[in-house]
Design a protein around this motif. Structure first.
Motif, PDB file in Angstrom:
ATOM      1  N   ALA A   7     -17.990  -2.668 -13.216  1.00  0.00           N
ATOM      2  CA  ALA A   7     -18.243  -1.334 -13.762  1.00  0.00           C
ATOM      3  C   ALA A   7     -16.905  -0.678 -14.101  1.00  0.00           C
ATOM      4  O   ALA A   7     -15.847  -1.147 -13.681  1.00  0.00           O
ATOM      5  CB  ALA A   7     -18.986  -0.501 -12.723  1.00  0.00           C
ATOM      6  N   ALA A   8     -16.966   0.406 -14.863  1.00  0.00           N
ATOM      7  CA  ALA A   8     -15.733   1.132 -15.191  1.00  0.00           C
ATOM      8  C   ALA A   8     -15.090   1.641 -13.898  1.00  0.00           C
ATOM      9  O   ALA A   8     -15.791   1.984 -12.945  1.00  0.00           O
ATOM     10  CB  ALA A   8     -16.058   2.299 -16.111  1.00  0.00           C
ATOM     11  N   MET A   9     -13.765   1.661 -13.890  1.00  0.00           N
ATOM     12  CA  MET A   9     -13.038   2.132 -12.696  1.00  0.00           C
ATOM     13  C   MET A   9     -12.165   3.320 -13.103  1.00  0.00           C
ATOM     14  O   MET A   9     -10.937   3.201 -13.222  1.00  0.00           O
ATOM     15  CB  MET A   9     -12.217   0.975 -12.111  1.00  0.00           C
ATOM     16  N   PRO A  10     -12.821   4.488 -13.343  1.00  0.00           N
ATOM     17  CA  PRO A  10     -12.081   5.644 -13.869  1.00  0.00           C
ATOM     18  C   PRO A  10     -11.027   6.181 -12.911  1.00  0.00           C
ATOM     19  O   PRO A  10     -10.142   6.935 -13.323  1.00  0.00           O
ATOM     20  CB  PRO A  10     -13.189   6.685 -14.114  1.00  0.00           C
ATOM     21  N   PHE A  11     -11.093   5.778 -11.637  1.00  0.00           N
ATOM     22  CA  PHE A  11     -10.086   6.229 -10.662  1.00  0.00           C
ATOM     23  C   PHE A  11      -8.768   5.480 -10.823  1.00  0.00           C
ATOM     24  O   PHE A  11      -7.791   5.785 -10.148  1.00  0.00           O
ATOM     25  CB  PHE A  11     -10.628   6.080  -9.232  1.00  0.00           C
ATOM     26  N   LEU A  12      -8.739   4.495 -11.718  1.00  0.00           N
ATOM     27  CA  LEU A  12      -7.494   3.766 -11.994  1.00  0.00           C
ATOM     28  C   LEU A  12      -6.918   4.238 -13.328  1.00  0.00           C
ATOM     29  O   LEU A  12      -7.635   4.241 -14.338  1.00  0.00           O
ATOM     30  CB  LEU A  12      -7.746   2.252 -12.053  1.00  0.00           C
ATOM     31  N   ALA A  13      -5.642   4.589 -13.321  1.00  0.00           N
ATOM     32  CA  ALA A  13      -5.004   5.101 -14.547  1.00  0.00           C
ATOM     33  C   ALA A  13      -4.738   3.963 -15.518  1.00  0.00           C
ATOM     34  O   ALA A  13      -4.459   2.832 -15.095  1.00  0.00           O
ATOM     35  CB  ALA A  13      -3.701   5.792 -14.188  1.00  0.00           C
ATOM     36  N   ARG A  14      -4.805   4.256 -16.811  1.00  0.00           N
ATOM     37  CA  ARG A  14      -4.524   3.229 -17.811  1.00  0.00           C
ATOM     38  C   ARG A  14      -3.030   2.852 -17.791  1.00  0.00           C
ATOM     39  O   ARG A  14      -2.185   3.678 -17.439  1.00  0.00           O
ATOM     40  CB  ARG A  14      -4.959   3.659 -19.206  1.00  0.00           C
ATOM     41  N   ALA A  15      -2.757   1.631 -18.136  1.00  0.00           N
ATOM     42  CA  ALA A  15      -1.383   1.126 -18.269  1.00  0.00           C
ATOM     43  C   ALA A  15      -0.517   1.426 -17.035  1.00  0.00           C
ATOM     44  O   ALA A  15       0.658   1.763 -17.153  1.00  0.00           O
ATOM     45  CB  ALA A  15      -0.740   1.713 -19.529  1.00  0.00           C
ATOM     46  N   TRP A  16      -1.108   1.305 -15.847  1.00  0.00           N
ATOM     47  CA  TRP A  16      -0.416   1.685 -14.620  1.00  0.00           C
ATOM     48  C   TRP A  16       0.160   0.481 -13.879  1.00  0.00           C
ATOM     49  O   TRP A  16       1.234   0.543 -13.276  1.00  0.00           O
ATOM     50  CB  TRP A  16      -1.408   2.438 -13.715  1.00  0.00           C
ATOM     51  N   PHE A  17      -0.544  -0.650 -13.934  1.00  0.00           N
ATOM     52  CA  PHE A  17      -0.182  -1.788 -13.076  1.00  0.00           C
ATOM     53  C   PHE A  17       0.677  -2.818 -13.811  1.00  0.00           C
ATOM     54  O   PHE A  17       0.503  -3.068 -14.994  1.00  0.00           O
ATOM     55  CB  PHE A  17      -1.448  -2.462 -12.544  1.00  0.00           C
ATOM     56  N   ASP A  18       1.571  -3.431 -13.043  1.00  0.00           N
ATOM     57  CA  ASP A  18       2.376  -4.539 -13.568  1.00  0.00           C
ATOM     58  C   ASP A  18       1.619  -5.850 -13.435  1.00  0.00           C
ATOM     59  O   ASP A  18       1.834  -6.787 -14.204  1.00  0.00           O
ATOM     60  CB  ASP A  18       3.687  -4.651 -12.773  1.00  0.00           C
ATOM     61  N   VAL A  19       0.775  -5.930 -12.408  1.00  0.00           N
ATOM     62  CA  VAL A  19       0.028  -7.166 -12.124  1.00  0.00           C
ATOM     63  C   VAL A  19      -1.398  -6.797 -11.741  1.00  0.00           C
ATOM     64  O   VAL A  19      -1.608  -5.877 -10.949  1.00  0.00           O
ATOM     65  CB  VAL A  19       0.667  -7.940 -10.934  1.00  0.00           C
ATOM     66  N   VAL A  20      -2.364  -7.518 -12.323  1.00  0.00           N
ATOM     67  CA  VAL A  20      -3.732  -7.497 -11.784  1.00  0.00           C
ATOM     68  C   VAL A  20      -3.979  -8.883 -11.215  1.00  0.00           C
ATOM     69  O   VAL A  20      -3.828  -9.893 -11.916  1.00  0.00           O
ATOM     70  CB  VAL A  20      -4.799  -7.165 -12.848  1.00  0.00           C
ATOM     71  N   SER A  21      -4.336  -8.917  -9.939  1.00  0.00           N
ATOM     72  CA  SER A  21      -4.577 -10.182  -9.259  1.00  0.00           C
ATOM     73  C   SER A  21      -6.074 -10.281  -8.964  1.00  0.00           C
ATOM     74  O   SER A  21      -6.620  -9.440  -8.255  1.00  0.00           O
ATOM     75  CB  SER A  21      -3.756 -10.183  -7.965  1.00  0.00           C
ATOM     76  N   ALA A  22      -6.713 -11.296  -9.527  1.00  0.00           N
ATOM     77  CA  ALA A  22      -8.155 -11.502  -9.314  1.00  0.00           C
ATOM     78  C   ALA A  22      -8.318 -12.828  -8.580  1.00  0.00           C
ATOM     79  O   ALA A  22      -8.462 -13.890  -9.182  1.00  0.00           O
ATOM     80  CB  ALA A  22      -8.897 -11.519 -10.651  1.00  0.00           C
ATOM     81  N   SER A  23      -8.236 -12.727  -7.252  1.00  0.00           N
ATOM     82  CA  SER A  23      -8.205 -13.920  -6.422  1.00  0.00           C
ATOM     83  C   SER A  23      -9.623 -14.279  -5.957  1.00  0.00           C
ATOM     84  O   SER A  23     -10.231 -13.540  -5.183  1.00  0.00           O
ATOM     85  CB  SER A  23      -7.269 -13.646  -5.234  1.00  0.00           C
ATOM     86  N   LEU A  24     -10.133 -15.375  -6.472  1.00  0.00           N
ATOM     87  CA  LEU A  24     -11.426 -15.949  -6.060  1.00  0.00           C
ATOM     88  C   LEU A  24     -12.567 -14.935  -6.144  1.00  0.00           C
ATOM     89  O   LEU A  24     -13.424 -14.874  -5.264  1.00  0.00           O
ATOM     90  CB  LEU A  24     -11.318 -16.520  -4.634  1.00  0.00           C
ATOM     91  N   VAL A  25     -12.581 -14.166  -7.204  1.00  0.00           N
ATOM     92  CA  VAL A  25     -13.635 -13.147  -7.338  1.00  0.00           C
ATOM     93  C   VAL A  25     -14.435 -13.283  -8.638  1.00  0.00           C
ATOM     94  O   VAL A  25     -15.630 -12.984  -8.662  1.00  0.00           O
ATOM     95  CB  VAL A  25     -13.034 -11.720  -7.211  1.00  0.00           C
ATOM     96  N   LEU A  26     -13.800 -13.761  -9.709  1.00  0.00           N
ATOM     97  CA  LEU A  26     -14.489 -13.690 -11.006  1.00  0.00           C
ATOM     98  C   LEU A  26     -15.706 -14.604 -11.097  1.00  0.00           C
ATOM     99  O   LEU A  26     -16.627 -14.343 -11.887  1.00  0.00           O
ATOM    100  CB  LEU A  26     -13.501 -13.969 -12.156  1.00  0.00           C
TER     101      LEU A  26
END
Ligand SMILES: C[S@@+](CC[C@H](N)C(=O)[O-])C[C@H]1O[C@@H](n2cnc3c(N)ncnc32)[C@H](O)[C@@H]1O
Length: 247
Positions: free
Chosen positions: A98-117
């Motif tokens: 779902a949308a995650m509006p509590f996260l600011a756009r262009a904020w993170f250097d890394v998104v880590s999706a470990s064993l979730v997708l």
């Protein structure tokens, strides 16, 4: 729907899963080191750890000097992550589909999706959010079930070229747990990344450390014969980099 199913599957074993993931060489000596190697130097950077579970990988990023936000749909695991990190990282209970509006756009250097997708029927909404919250030169790190491995472990063997919901039985803490996840072919994975505006940069294939698996020679033998997890490092496509940075 996916999130509800995952909650059922993980609620039955949240603490057992969390304890096991802190000890099992598959997590401790294979998956997590591979994710950290793909991340490289994160000192001073901002990392979003999606599917953070009890925060083991989040903790490793914090130890390397990153500022970390962890997200998981399972409230008990997020509680464990908060207890583990004691305020050194920020955790949210949320569904990454779902949308995650509590996260600011262009904020993170890394998104880590470990064993979730592999728990998501459709990767597109999550990948769109990852693209939105990543900086222009940020990277997306993925570990997920390897499609070849899915075919090997399923009975009858999963049809490789179809995206299919599979059920696996995990033995943990002396008990069996049924866990459902999606198999999808490699082409579907790369297409989903491309459609969301990502370019695949690397697909490392780590070889497990024999010493770490000394107590599990059978598992080690299997893991050196064929890939176990699929690891992907992706970056934003140059043409899409501005898209998420407009205010
Ligand atoms: C195999 S565990 C991940 C392990 C973790 N990355 C680690 O390093 O220990 C999968 C996690 O993904 C979470 N998860 C699955 N589907 C999700 C979703 N739609 N949104 C958020 N979290 C999800 C589960 O609750 C579970 O904690």
């Amino acid at each position: 729907m996916d999130a509800q199913r995952v909650q059922v599957d993980y609620d039955q074993m949240a603490d057992i899963y969390a304890d096991d993931a802190d000890r099992h060489p598959m997590n401790v000596s294979y998956e997590r080191p591979a994710m950290l190697a793909m991340a490289g130097d994160v000192e001073g950077g901002r990392v979003l750890d999606v599917g953070c579970a009890a925060g083991a990988l989040s903790e490793a990023f914090v130890a390397r000097g990153a500022s970390v936000v962890g997200i998981d749909v399972n409230a008990r695991l997020v509680q464990r992550a908060r207890e583990r990190l004691g305020g050194r990282a920020d955790f949210h209970v949320a569904d990454i589909s779902a949308a995650m509006p509590f996260l600011a756009r262009a904020w993170f250097d890394v998104v880590s999706a470990s064993l979730v997708l592999h728990y998501l029927a459709d990767w597109a909404p999550a990948l769109r959010e990852f693209h939105r919250v990543l900086r222009a030169d940020g990277s997306l790190l993925i570990s997920t079930h390897h499609p070849i491995q899915d075919v090997e472990i399923s009975e009858p063997p999963a049809p490789y070229f179809e995206t299919t919901l599979l059920t696996d039985t995990w033995r943990k803490g002396g008990r069996d747990f049924e866990v459902r996840f999606y198999h999808r072919p490699l082409s579907a994975i790369v297409d989903a990344l491309a459609e969301a505006g990502f370019l695949v940069e690397r697909i490392p294939e780590p070889i497990p450390d024999p010493e770490a698996f000394a107590d599990s020679p059978g598992l080690y033998e299997q893991m050196t014969r064929r890939p176990w997890f699929l690891f992907i490092r992706a970056v934003k496509k140059p043409a899409t980099r501005q898209r998420d940075e407009r205010s």
